[in-house]
Structure formats: structure tokens, C-alpha cells
Write a protein that holds these residues in place. Structure first.
Motif, PDB file in Angstrom:
ATOM      1  N   ASN A 305       0.828  -1.209   0.000  1.00 58.59           N
ATOM      2  CA  ASN A 305       0.000   0.000   0.000  1.00 58.59           C
ATOM      3  C   ASN A 305       0.862   1.258   0.000  1.00 58.59           C
ATOM      4  N   ILE A 306       1.949   1.221   0.751  1.00 56.61           N
ATOM      5  CA  ILE A 306       2.850   2.388   0.815  1.00 56.61           C
ATOM      6  C   ILE A 306       3.658   2.510  -0.470  1.00 56.61           C
ATOM      7  N   GLY A 307       4.179   1.393  -0.956  1.00 57.76           N
ATOM      8  CA  GLY A 307       5.033   1.418  -2.137  1.00 57.76           C
ATOM      9  C   GLY A 307       4.345   1.902  -3.390  1.00 57.76           C
ATOM     10  N   THR A 308       3.026   1.660  -3.499  1.00 57.23           N
ATOM     11  CA  THR A 308       2.306   2.048  -4.714  1.00 57.23           C
ATOM     12  C   THR A 308       2.220   3.563  -4.881  1.00 57.23           C
ATOM     13  N   CYS A 309       2.487   4.305  -3.814  1.00 52.37           N
ATOM     14  CA  CYS A 309       2.409   5.781  -3.878  1.00 52.37           C
ATOM     15  C   CYS A 309       3.469   6.380  -4.795  1.00 52.37           C
ATOM     16  N   ILE A 310       4.510   5.615  -5.121  1.00 52.86           N
ATOM     17  CA  ILE A 310       5.585   6.133  -5.964  1.00 52.86           C
ATOM     18  C   ILE A 310       5.065   6.550  -7.327  1.00 52.86           C
ATOM     19  N   THR A 311       4.043   5.851  -7.843  1.00 50.46           N
ATOM     20  CA  THR A 311       3.539   6.156  -9.180  1.00 50.46           C
ATOM     21  C   THR A 311       2.933   7.545  -9.240  1.00 50.46           C
ATOM     22  N   ALA A 312       2.111   7.884  -8.253  1.00 47.85           N
ATOM     23  CA  ALA A 312       1.496   9.211  -8.232  1.00 47.85           C
ATOM     24  C   ALA A 312       2.548  10.298  -8.064  1.00 47.85           C
ATOM     25  N   LEU A 313       3.574  10.024  -7.246  1.00 46.52           N
ATOM     26  CA  LEU A 313       4.644  11.007  -7.065  1.00 46.52           C
ATOM     27  C   LEU A 313       5.413  11.227  -8.373  1.00 46.52           C
ATOM     28  N   LEU A 314       5.673  10.135  -9.102  1.00 46.72           N
ATOM     29  CA  LEU A 314       6.349  10.267 -10.389  1.00 46.72           C
ATOM     30  C   LEU A 314       5.471  11.017 -11.389  1.00 46.72           C
TER      31      LEU A 314
END
Length: 394
Positions: A305-314
């Protein structure tokens, strides 16, 4: 091909693979790991085909579903249904980032992000159906899949009221966004998984390009579903052979050693593949085969759940428009998932509520397979659809 023929072919494939696995088990386990890697690749391609099929069938109308989000509750439902249909929370959150950069109010986008967390759980829940023929395996696999659902639902129950009353996440996101200024930075092309699966997905898309978008899209979706069932079936068989001895010890060291190790592993793997659906789906066969218990896989799911946030940040570094607002919603996504883990896993009486609920549902669904189907249709489509209709009338 009729049902009898399909059964004969499937049994023949099972017998052939069983013979091959028995031989390779005493010969070269490296070949088995290569087979697992190939099947995992096909699983990821299958998820990509479903998403591509949906986008092909809907064309430019996919974003139109977000227009219904006129209030926080509607935003939650829209985020859930959109992600369940597109089969990618990464895609949905990236769309949300783009919409915010184009003028969508952040307050409306926050519940959408929460809904995307719920909707992404459908992928691994569908994957668990690949174990449906074995009662005990299915109980374990379905529980491992739905623990993600229950965690995300509990997180929404806690944080959506706080957001509506105090704007907690919106304020934290604004604070974090103000600390980062990204100029002329674009990391849009860093989705390695998408690049790796593009040949298979694009070739499949070319095969149906002469058909209408609706029919072609449905064919891609059906191909993706069939691929998921086949790959999970054979991955489960291989893992039963491989998850012994040293291999099992290595996996337990990374995932099953403790909650912090599990959360860190889930976060890292999801950052690398940029898809929590993929990460959590790969855990389902491990749970179904009995290699890991639900309480060991649970922290790994939280890390995903935490790791998937990288996509929105990119995505926020590559948008055209209001980049400050885009960064704000991206950090809201990160803050929401981190706080969810800290609060739910950190508070003793909340910690294992998702686990107990998932174990009960897994045992119940294994006794009556229709309950599993009703759960998927009801939680991800029927109930959200009814709620959206009611909220639009009100």
C-alpha cells in the motif's frame, strides 16, 4: 471447444506438467524457478491486458466516470469503481493527479484516492479464484487476497470522517508539497513493468485492432482473465515443489521474519514494480500453497500500500498545469497510506481485525464458491453503484 474437450486438454496439461515437475525436482530446480519467473511475467501481462482491454472498450470516455464525483462520498465510490474496472490503482491515481493539475479541487480528489485503494484489491481477489478447485488452498488464498480489502475498508472508515471534518490529509499534503519544488523534472518513463510487458500487451492489442473497440476490448479482458487462471494454477503447483529447504528460508527471512521486515519488503517490491496489485497478487499463490500464513503476508500487503504511492509522485513531476496541487494530492496518497499502517497496525485492538475478517470470509467462501463471486460483484460494483446512484439523487 466444448466443456469435455477443455477438461481433457486441461487434464493432459496437468499430467504433463506434473511429470515434468517430478523430473525437474530431482534434477534441476533452477529450471523450475525460471518457469515461475516466466509465469509471473505472464501474470503481470494478464493484468495489463485487462486494463488495456477496458481502456480500448471505453476509449476516451474512461475519464468521464470521474465527472460524477460531486461530493466526498461520490468521490470514494468513483475511485473504487474506476480502479476495479481499470485494474490499476497506479493508473487511476495518475489520472487523478492529472485532473487535479487541470483544476479538479483537491478536496474532491482525496476520497477518490481512498477509493482507488479499495478498488485495487479486486486484482488479487480475482487471482485467488485460480485456487478454487482445492478447498483448503482456496480458503487460504481468498483470505490472503481479502485481507487487503478489509484493511483498506477499515482505513476509509477511520480517515474519511476525519478528512470531511478537519481536512487532515489535505493539510498534511499541502505542507509536504510546499517542501518540494520540482522544476523541469519528469520521471514519466520509469515504469519498468509497463515497458517489460509492452511487447505482449501491444501484440495482443494489434490482434484485435480490426474489430470494433468494444468487442476488441472485451476479447482482451477475457484473454487476461484466462491467463490469470492458468498462470496461477501452474505457479501454485511449482511453488509447492520449490517452497522447501533453503528457498523457503530465504523467503521467510524477507517476508516472514517479522512485521517490520514484511512491511519493508512489500514497500520495496512495489516501488520496483510500481503496482501494488502485482505485488499482492504474487502473495496469493504463496498463501494458497501454505508457504506463508496470513499473519506473515498481512504486513507485506501493508508495505505494498505504501510502495504504490511512488507512481502518483512520479506522475506529479510530469504533469502540465498546477504542479503544486498535483504534488499535494500525490503526497496525500502517501500520507494516507502511511497513516493507515501506523494507526491500524499500531493500535493493538485494530491490528488483526482485517486478518480475522479475511479468515472468516475465506473459510465461508471455500464452503460455498458463490459467496466469493457475490463478494467480488457486491463489494466492488453493485454496492458502489447503488451508493453512487443514491448520492447523485440526493
Amino acid at each position: 471447444m466444448n466443456v469435455a474437450s477443455e477438461s481433457v486438454v486441461e487434464n493432459a496439461l496437468d499430467d504433463a506438467l506434473s511429470d515434468e515437475m517430478t523430473t525437474s525436482q530431482s534434477g534441476n530446480p533452477i529450471l523450475q524457478w525460471i518457469s515461475v519467473a516466466a509465469l509471473v511475467y505472464l501474470l503481470i501481462c494478464a493484468v495489463g491486458l485487462i486494463g488495456t482491454g477496458f481502456k480500448t472498450a471505453t476509449g476516451d470516455e474512461a475519464k468521464e466516470m470521474f465527472a460524477f464525483a460531486t461530493n466526498p462520498f461520490a468521490g470514494l465510490v468513483v475511485g473504487t469503481v474506476a480502479t476495479a474496472l481499470i485494474q490499476s490503482s497506479s493508473t487511476v491515481t495518475s489520472i487523478i493527479v492529472g485532473l487535479v493539475a487541470g483544476g479538479l479541487p483537491v478536496s474532491v480528489a482525496v476520497p477518490m484516492v481512498m477509493g482507488a485503494n479499495i478498488g485495487t484489491s479486486i486484482t488479487n481477489t480475482i487471482v485467488s479464484l485460480g485456487h478454487v478447485r482445492e478447498k483448503k488452498e482456496f480458503a487460504r488464498a481468498f483470505a490472503a487476497a481479502t485481507v487487503h480489502d478489509f484493511f483498506n475498508l477499515l482505513s476509509v472508515v477511520i480517515f474519511l470522517p476525519l478528512e470531511m471534518m478537519f481536512g487532515l490529509l489535505e493539510k498534511l499534503g499541502s505542507l509536504l508539497a510546499s517542501l518540494f519544488v520540482v522544476e523541469n523534472a519528469s520521471m514519466k518513463g520509469m515504469n519498468f513493468v509497463k515497458a517489460a510487458t509492452a511487447p505482449v500487451v501491444n501484440n495482443a492489442k494489434h490482434m484485435v485492432e480490426n474489430l470494433s473497440d468494444g468487442i476488441g476490448g472485451m476479447i482482451l479482458i477475457l484473454i487476461g482473465i484466462v491467463m490469470i487462471f492458468l498462470t496461477i494454477h501452474y505457479v501454485g503447483k511449482l511453488l509447492k515443489q520449490l517452497m522447501v529447504g533453503r528457498a523457503k528460508s530465504i523467503m521467510h527471512a524477507a517476508i516472514g521474519k517479522g512485521p517490520m521486515s514484511g512491511i519493508a519488503s512489500g514497500t520495496l517490491v512495489t516501488v520496483l514494480v510500481q503496482s501494488s496489485s502485482t505485488t499482492t497478487s504474487l502473495m496469493v499463490p504463496l498463501a494458497g500453497s501454505g508457504a506463508f500464513g496470513l499473519k506473515q503476508i498481512y504486513p507485506f500487503t501493508l508495505g505494498a500500500n505504501i510502495g504504490t504511492c511512488i507512481t502518483a509522485l512520479l506522475a506529479a513531476t510530469a504533469v502540465d498545469g498546477n504542479q503544486s496541487a498535483a504534488l499535494q494530492i500525490a503526497f496525500i496518497h502517501l500520507t494516507y497510506n502511511v497513516l493507515g499502517v501506523l494507526v491500524i497496525y499500531g493500535v493493538p485492538f485494530l491490528r488483526f481485525v482485517p486478518v480475522r475478517a479475511a479468515e472468516w470470509l475465506g473459510a465461508t467462501a471455500s464452503e460455498n464458491k458463490l459467496i466469493a463471486l457475490a463478494y467480488i460483484v457486491g463489494v466492488f460494483f453493485l454496492i458502489p453503484g447503488l451508493c453512487l446512484g443514491i448520492s447523485s439523487v440526493l
